[in-house]
Design a protein around this motif. Structure first.
Motif, PDB file in Angstrom:
ATOM      1  N   LEU A  59       0.566  -1.167  -0.042  1.00 11.76           N
ATOM      2  CA  LEU A  59       0.100  -0.092   0.020  1.00 11.76           C
ATOM      3  C   LEU A  59       0.722   1.246   0.181  1.00 11.76           C
ATOM      4  O   LEU A  59       0.694   2.186  -0.766  1.00 11.76           O
ATOM      5  CB  LEU A  59      -0.696  -0.011   1.324  1.00 11.76           C
ATOM      6  CG  LEU A  59      -1.941   1.160   1.462  1.00 11.76           C
ATOM      7  CD1 LEU A  59      -3.142   0.951   0.255  1.00 11.76           C
ATOM      8  CD2 LEU A  59      -2.465   1.076   2.593  1.00 11.76           C
ATOM      9  N   HIS A  60       1.857   1.133   0.963  1.00 10.20           N
ATOM     10  CA  HIS A  60       2.576   2.568   0.912  1.00 10.20           C
ATOM     11  C   HIS A  60       3.953   1.911   1.723  1.00 10.20           C
ATOM     12  O   HIS A  60       3.810   0.762   2.254  1.00 10.20           O
ATOM     13  CB  HIS A  60       2.213   3.468   1.548  1.00 10.20           C
ATOM     14  CG  HIS A  60       1.059   3.579   2.664  1.00 10.20           C
ATOM     15  ND1 HIS A  60       1.593   2.949   3.631  1.00 10.20           N
ATOM     16  CD2 HIS A  60      -0.081   3.913   2.869  1.00 10.20           C
ATOM     17  CE1 HIS A  60       0.332   3.061   4.564  1.00 10.20           C
ATOM     18  NE2 HIS A  60      -0.649   3.904   4.093  1.00 10.20           N
ATOM     19  N   SER A  61       4.864   2.837   2.089  1.00  7.47           N
ATOM     20  CA  SER A  61       5.721   2.671   2.922  1.00  7.47           C
ATOM     21  C   SER A  61       6.188   3.771   3.719  1.00  7.47           C
ATOM     22  O   SER A  61       5.935   5.026   3.220  1.00  7.47           O
ATOM     23  CB  SER A  61       7.027   1.858   2.280  1.00  7.47           C
ATOM     24  OG  SER A  61       7.367   2.931   1.182  1.00  7.47           O
ATOM     25  N   GLY A  62       6.962   3.612   5.029  1.00  7.68           N
ATOM     26  CA  GLY A  62       7.418   4.476   5.790  1.00  7.68           C
ATOM     27  C   GLY A  62       8.143   4.101   6.716  1.00  7.68           C
ATOM     28  O   GLY A  62       8.076   2.892   7.134  1.00  7.68           O
ATOM     29  N   GLY A  63       9.108   5.047   7.179  1.00  7.54           N
ATOM     30  CA  GLY A  63      10.170   4.257   8.060  1.00  7.54           C
ATOM     31  C   GLY A  63      10.888   3.120   7.759  1.00  7.54           C
ATOM     32  O   GLY A  63      11.188   2.316   8.618  1.00  7.54           O
ATOM     33  N   GLU A  64      11.382   2.944   6.434  1.00  6.86           N
ATOM     34  CA  GLU A  64      11.707   1.822   5.753  1.00  6.86           C
ATOM     35  C   GLU A  64      11.108   0.520   6.221  1.00  6.86           C
ATOM     36  O   GLU A  64      11.649  -0.555   6.362  1.00  6.86           O
ATOM     37  CB  GLU A  64      13.061   1.700   6.348  1.00  6.86           C
ATOM     38  CG  GLU A  64      14.190   2.871   5.971  1.00  6.86           C
ATOM     39  CD  GLU A  64      15.744   2.781   6.191  1.00  6.86           C
ATOM     40  OE1 GLU A  64      16.033   1.446   6.705  1.00  6.86           O
ATOM     41  OE2 GLU A  64      16.386   3.657   5.983  1.00  6.86           O
ATOM     42  N   ASN A  65       9.386   0.670   6.197  1.00  6.43           N
ATOM     43  CA  ASN A  65       8.913  -0.616   6.567  1.00  6.43           C
ATOM     44  C   ASN A  65       7.861  -0.438   5.485  1.00  6.43           C
ATOM     45  O   ASN A  65       7.245   0.617   5.232  1.00  6.43           O
ATOM     46  CB  ASN A  65       8.146  -0.466   7.979  1.00  6.43           C
ATOM     47  CG  ASN A  65       7.826  -1.665   8.228  1.00  6.43           C
ATOM     48  OD1 ASN A  65       7.774  -2.583   7.959  1.00  6.43           O
ATOM     49  ND2 ASN A  65       6.433  -1.374   9.183  1.00  6.43           N
ATOM     50  N   TYR A  66       7.519  -1.709   4.899  1.00 11.18           N
ATOM     51  CA  TYR A  66       6.223  -1.727   3.986  1.00 11.18           C
ATOM     52  C   TYR A  66       5.098  -2.069   4.653  1.00 11.18           C
ATOM     53  O   TYR A  66       4.936  -2.759   5.582  1.00 11.18           O
ATOM     54  CB  TYR A  66       6.668  -2.683   2.875  1.00 11.18           C
ATOM     55  CG  TYR A  66       7.901  -2.507   2.053  1.00 11.18           C
ATOM     56  CD1 TYR A  66       7.955  -1.498   1.167  1.00 11.18           C
ATOM     57  CD2 TYR A  66       8.891  -3.359   1.932  1.00 11.18           C
ATOM     58  CE1 TYR A  66       9.090  -1.378   0.517  1.00 11.18           C
ATOM     59  CE2 TYR A  66       9.995  -3.304   1.465  1.00 11.18           C
ATOM     60  CZ  TYR A  66      10.210  -2.308   0.406  1.00 11.18           C
ATOM     61  OH  TYR A  66      11.167  -1.980  -0.369  1.00 11.18           O
TER      62      TYR A  66
END
Lengths: 386, 467
Positions: free
Chosen positions: B451-458
């Motif tokens: 869906l998206h990623s943030g903080g080097e986490n998918y």
């Protein structure tokens, strides 16, 4: 239950120019609108007992609190309440001010709506909420879900939607305060870049800066300030689900919150929809105006688009809608819009609107809907002699 | 009798015509397409898709093991098998492990699953092999590497094929690799690595397992081998005494590319679709050595006849219009959606049943199925009698928009409100589609995507795609 009818009067209104106000701050907008309203009511700020500020987003001054009004106006040591209710923020702030008067707690209350969208990075309004569910939604995309279902159900095409934009731009072009002061043709609307099907650029309201204010007081003291005050006939808020897209029982062809708020407001005012002489409705997107016409009872469900086609919603029609230019042309600074509608209704009832003036109105209606469909607020105003 | 009871293949719908690569860089490319994972797909989601296909006829509660094999896991550190297990709504008490290192890992995981069932450690293990290997633009491997996944159920019923035996060798030969600093698949001196390493190791394990179980090369039903190109597989067939025309499972590299860990299992799926009860199949893969497994088809293979199998996956394609779009899909160029903050692991964990296992709530009073999970019934407002209910993953579009404003690598983005079969309404992104497939009344299925990623986490969630 007691009705709010005729207990509250609007004695002063103010409104900034709406638009890309790159050189003014949120605080400027609050001050300009409020001091205009003070001048309009011929009142000294010290006479204000309490205030309500309608603003949706946090702004540079920080905090989601009464300081959003108290600090710009230096209005201290009095109750100031910040109201947030999606796109119904402004009308709901006004409604709360009316309730404060009607309750007998206060005699004179200030309402301000202000929003500074141009200080935000990126496009449109920020998407907030759950980080996983409903991702990918945009404001036009959310309303488009409803528009597409409606158009599917009733066989309506984009050209009908375009006629809403043409009409509202015609009105807005004649309003010196409006954001987009130009007329558009149906062809321009239909050929504009696509935003979220079925909405092209000209089906969407702009992102706008602006502020508006109103001063309300006990109806029995209104004459101290002016003769041509307006009376609050009804003010109703209704909330439906904020996630209509997860509601299997929702038919998606109209907004239940508007329908409920309108029913309540008419009941308070002791009127029917047909008694309304002009309406400022929430045309965030062209289709929204069509559903509003139906949800507010000006037409049967599925028939509102015909009023648009027949030109009945123009200033010279039998049901003038958005003589100000609406959100479409006047602009939509979220928290300010509802109060701006009160400003327009009052000016129309006073007969101040020149080329856009609706003929001899007695009852005017202001309506916001946000969410889409999650919250709706309907305010009915009448001339002092109505 | 331990063996295979189900096999599911998932090939992403997007294809890149290799001539577009040749057009971009000059030079020649072999004919055909390579399968390209959508911009919201990775080895994890490809694996979930294959697993769902494989589990169509199984009760998820009866699976007690999941092995995930990939050389292109989205995480260097974080087990993907457990994520796949959760997205497949498998029970908590299961054995999970990730296999990687080389493209041989698909066969290694299958072999490990067989041992786990043989030993009694597990009753029914789902093996998922999925890859979405990065290829540097203009590299030697760019035209070859495709994306896809295959899942296999291993249990003691062996509805499709019975395990007979296996053989393995280990040999350090550098052919294809990726180091820990990122970048695409590297390859060195294919003539040596294939002619010497592949040929020797693969022939050794294939011949060994055939000899050990008394199967003459000419009696073998099918040779299902992973190979970096069709010629290498043909040469191997000749070397072990198998007829390349009749016994070697035809390569699908021209249609989908070299998939990596799923390759040998993809060949196995093709072999089983054509196999007759009692015929033998060798499945084998190479990578710093080789491993071969010998199966004998059981009566159940007849059930595969008539079902949409490998061929249906290959035919269901949506050509990418340009090479540039391929680069966007592989996130080599282009602007991604607005990044999000790292999602709270507390929220993520609390909502696993709702967001990942995809449960809603059914009201015991009025019967309404609703999503997300509810505390009070949306319809009858009951506070009591609300029960979790697993949502079906097929439904019909109730309304939609095609949004040009939403930031998305596949622009514009369809957003749809879907009424699910069996109840419940969800609002999700559309994927794997053209804009004209996003319309009221169109049947869709839910697919687990990035869906998206943030903080080097998918972050993953369900989207809809045309059926």
């Amino acid at each position: 239950m007691n009705s709010i009818r005729d207990k509250v009067a609007v004695i002063g209104v103010g409104c900034t120019k709406f638009g890309d106000l790159y050189d003014s701050t949120y605080e400027d907008q609050v001050c300009d609108a409020a001091f205009q309203a003070y001048a309009d009511a011929k009142i000294d700020p010290s006479e204000i007992d309490a205030a309500y500020i309608g603003t949706y987003l946090p702004h540079s001054q920080g905090g989601k609190a009464g300081i959003s009004l108290a600090d710009p106006l230096r209005m201290y040591d009095r109750p100031v309440t910040r109201v947030e209710n999606f796109c119904a923020t402004g009308t709901d702030a006004f409604r709360n001010a009316c309730l404060a008067i009607a309750s007998g707690q206060h005699d004179i209350v200030l309402v301000v709506g202000s929003e500074k969208l141009k200080d935000r990075p990126g496009r449109g309004i920020p998407r907030i909420g759950h980080q996983i569910l409903a991702k990918g939604n945009t404001a036009p995309g959310l309303f488009a879900l409803a528009a597409n279902r409606y158009m599917h159900e009733y066989g309506v095409g984009r050209s009908t939607l375009a006629k809403v934009a043409v009409k509202n731009h015609w009105n807005g072009a004649r309003n010196k305060l409006s954001h987009l002061r130009m007329e558009v043709t149906e062809e321009q609307v239909l050929n504009a870049p696509m935003i979220a099907w079925p909405f092209g650029l000209f089906d969407c309201c702009p992102t706008t800066d602006g502020g508006a204010a109103a001063i309300v007081c006990r109806a029995d003291i209104a004459k101290r300030f002016r003769d041509d005050y307006a009376l609050v006939k009804g003010a109703a808020l209704a909330v439906a689900t904020g996630r209509p897209y997860f509601d299997p029982t929702f038919d998606y062809v109209g907004f239940r919150s508007t329908q409920a708020a309108a029913k309540k407001a008419y009941e308070q005012a002791g009127i029917q929809a047909s008694d309304v002489d002009l309406a400022e409705v929430h045309d965030c997107f062209t289709w929204t105006e069509i559903t509003n016409i139906e949800d507010l009872g000006f037409a049967e469900k599925g028939q509102g688009w015909k009023m648009v086609e027949e030109g009945r919603t123009r200033v010279d029609g039998d049901m003038p809608i958005n003589p100000s230019g609406g959100l479409k042309s006047f602009g939509h600074p979220i928290g300010a819009s509802g109060v701006r509608m009160i400003y327009e209704c009052v000016q129309q009832l006073r007969g101040n609107c020149g080329e856009r003036q609706v003929k001899d109105p007695e009852i005017a209606l202001a309506h916001n809907v946000g969410g889409p469909g999650a919250v709706s607020c309907v305010v009915v105003l009448g001339r002092q002699d109505s | 009798m331990v063996g295979i009871s189900s096999i599911g293949v998932y090939i992403p719908r997007s294809r890149l015509d290799r001539s577009l690569i040749a057009k971009a860089w000059g030079g020649k490319q072999p004919p055909g397409d390579k399968a390209v994972a959508h911009h919201d797909e990775d080895a994890l989601t490809l694996g979930v898709a294959a697993a769902h296909r494989c589990l169509e006829d199984f009760d998820a509660l009866e699976i007690d093991g999941l092995f995930f094999a990939s050389t292109s896991s989205p995480y260097r550190e974080k087990q993907v098998a457990s994520v796949v297990a959760t997205a497949c709504d498998l029970p908590r008490a299961i054995l999970t492990a990730d296999f990687g290192g080389s493209v041989r890992a698909g066969v290694s995981a299958l072999s490990a699953a067989i041992r786990a069932v043989q030993s009694g450690q597990a009753r029914r293990v789902l093996v998922v092999a999925a890859d979405c290997r990065p290829a540097d633009p203009e590299s030697d491997v760019e035209g070859a590497l495709g994306d896809g996944a295959v899942a296999v159920v291993v249990d003691a019923k062996a509805k499709l094929a019975e395990f007979l035996g296996s053989a393995a060798v280990a040999e350090e030969i550098t052919f294809q690799w990726r180091w820990d600093q990122g970048g695409g698949v590297q390859q060195q001196d294919a003539r040596f690595a294939l002619g010497h390493g592949y040929a020797r190791d693969m022939a050794e394990v294939v011949s060994s397992v055939l000899n050990e179980h008394g199967v003459g090369a000419s009696d073998l039903g099918a040779l299902a081998v992973a190979a970096p190109d069709a010629k290498t597989a043909q040469a191997l067939a000749k070397q072990v005494g198998v007829d390349a025309k009749t016994q070697l499972v035809p390569s699908l590299i021209t249609q989908v590319g070299v998939l990596g860990t799923p390759d040998a299992l993809l060949q196995l799926a093709s072999a089983l679709e054509k196999a007759k009860s009692g015929s033998t199949v060798v499945v084998a893969a190479f990578g710093e050595g080789a491993e071969a497994i010998l199966f004998r088809a059981t009566d159940g293979v007849a059930s595969l006849a008539g079902r949409p199998g490998v061929g249906a996956q290959i035919e269901r394609k949506l050509p990418l219009p340009t090479y540039e779009k391929y680069l966007k899909f592989r996130r080599i160029i282009g602007q991604d959606e607005t990044p999000v903050e790292l999602i709270s692991n507390v929220l993520e964990h609390r909502e696993l049943q709702q967001d990942t296992r995809l449960y809603g709530t059914r009201c015991g009073g009025c019967g309404l199925v609703q999503y997300p999970m509810a505390r009070v019934c949306l319809q009858c407002k009951a506070r009591e009698g609300l029960e979790p209910v697993k949502l079906k993953k097929k439904g019909v579009i109730f309304t939609y928009t095609v949004d040009h404003l939403a930031a998305n690598l596949d622009h514009p983005m369809g957003m749809v409100v879907v009424d699910l079969d069996g109840g419940g309404r969800v609002y999700v992104q559309m994927t794997d589609c053209t804009a004209d497939e996003v319309k009221i009344g169109a049947p869709v299925e839910l697919t687990y995507r990035r869906l998206h990623s943030g903080g080097e986490n998918y972050n993953y969630f369900w989207k809809a795609r045309p059926v």
